[in-house]
Design a protein around this motif. Sequence first.
Motif, PDB file in Angstrom:
ATOM      1  N   THR A 143       0.918  -1.258   0.002  1.00  0.00           N
ATOM      2  CA  THR A 143      -0.031  -0.057  -0.034  1.00  0.00           C
ATOM      3  C   THR A 143       0.815   1.158   0.019  1.00  0.00           C
ATOM      4  O   THR A 143       0.322   2.399  -0.447  1.00  0.00           O
ATOM      5  N   ASP A 178      -8.169  -5.966  -3.087  1.00  0.00           N
ATOM      6  CA  ASP A 178      -7.811  -5.791  -1.786  1.00  0.00           C
ATOM      7  C   ASP A 178      -6.959  -4.342  -1.808  1.00  0.00           C
ATOM      8  O   ASP A 178      -6.372  -4.105  -2.867  1.00  0.00           O
ATOM      9  N   ARG A 179      -6.616  -3.827  -0.700  1.00  0.00           N
ATOM     10  CA  ARG A 179      -5.724  -2.289  -0.828  1.00  0.00           C
ATOM     11  C   ARG A 179      -4.548  -2.526  -1.576  1.00  0.00           C
ATOM     12  O   ARG A 179      -4.132  -1.672  -2.215  1.00  0.00           O
ATOM     13  N   SER A 180      -3.743  -3.590  -1.443  1.00  0.00           N
ATOM     14  CA  SER A 180      -2.570  -3.886  -1.926  1.00  0.00           C
ATOM     15  C   SER A 180      -2.434  -4.073  -3.278  1.00  0.00           C
ATOM     16  O   SER A 180      -1.644  -3.439  -4.037  1.00  0.00           O
ATOM     17  N   GLN A 182      -4.969  -2.706  -5.127  1.00  0.00           N
ATOM     18  CA  GLN A 182      -5.156  -1.525  -5.901  1.00  0.00           C
ATOM     19  C   GLN A 182      -4.083  -0.462  -5.787  1.00  0.00           C
ATOM     20  O   GLN A 182      -3.939   0.190  -6.652  1.00  0.00           O
ATOM     21  N   ALA A 183      -3.276  -0.556  -4.723  1.00  0.00           N
ATOM     22  CA  ALA A 183      -2.019   0.232  -4.704  1.00  0.00           C
ATOM     23  C   ALA A 183      -1.188   0.021  -5.910  1.00  0.00           C
ATOM     24  O   ALA A 183      -0.332   0.779  -6.289  1.00  0.00           O
TER      25      ALA A 183
END
Length: 215
Positions: A143, A178-180, A182-183
């Motif tokens: 992230t 998940d956020r990872s 997307q990052a």
Amino acid sequence: MANLISPDLNEYVLAHCTPADDVLRDLAAETRDAFPDAAGMQISHDEGDLLGMLVRLCGAQYAVEVGVFTGYSAICIARGLGKGGRLVACDVSEEWTSVARRYWVRAAVDELIDLRLAPAIDTLRALPREPEIDFAFIDADKTGYPAYYEELVPRIRPGGLIVLDNVLREGRVLFGTDRSDQAIRDVNDRIVADDRVESVMLPVRDGVTLARKLG
Ligand SMILES: C[S@@+](CC[C@H](N)C(=O)[O-])C[C@H]1O[C@@H](n2cnc3c(N)ncnc32)[C@H](O)[C@@H]1O
């Protein structure tokens, strides 16, 4: 350790890279024994050879690493630095980096490495905002990648290189939510649209992007 190729081909690739020495072999073995659940975070031997070669090709003297773990990639980078080289190494784990410190002594690179135990974003923001870094390797919390990249670009000298690991997320970059995931999509899209750099994404291991600063 992620891999996009078959186990047989993997063995073949490893057999056709400059072999690891005892220090790197022992470090990999100790990491597997001491931290079996986390050991997959360690870069592979072929990726270590790639990092060392890129550092040498850049003629780098000043490097930054974001994500040390037990210190394998730091050894590969430090060994590639020229005489008087310096590696600022960022991590938050005292436990994992205590192993790294022992192996850096064995590899005789400890005097080149300046370990900063703090959130990497704080360490990067505290570095002078001058284009003086020759080489950077990002391999920490996913992230954080977009912010690490943005802090590093202005500090990299023209012709210098930023290398990012795990840019494919074992394929989840295509559909993961998940956020990872997307990052990583965010940083990948940023880099390809960024006219400050030229870049290439290599399907090596879990995906490695090379972003070279223009100018
Ligand atoms: C994938 S591992 C690095 C592997 C290492 N490059 C190697 O060759 O073995 C990721 C590392 O990032 C560190 N990390 C996670 N979040 C961090 C943060 N916010 N700032 C600095 N380091 C962080 C973890 O402690 C871990 O050691």
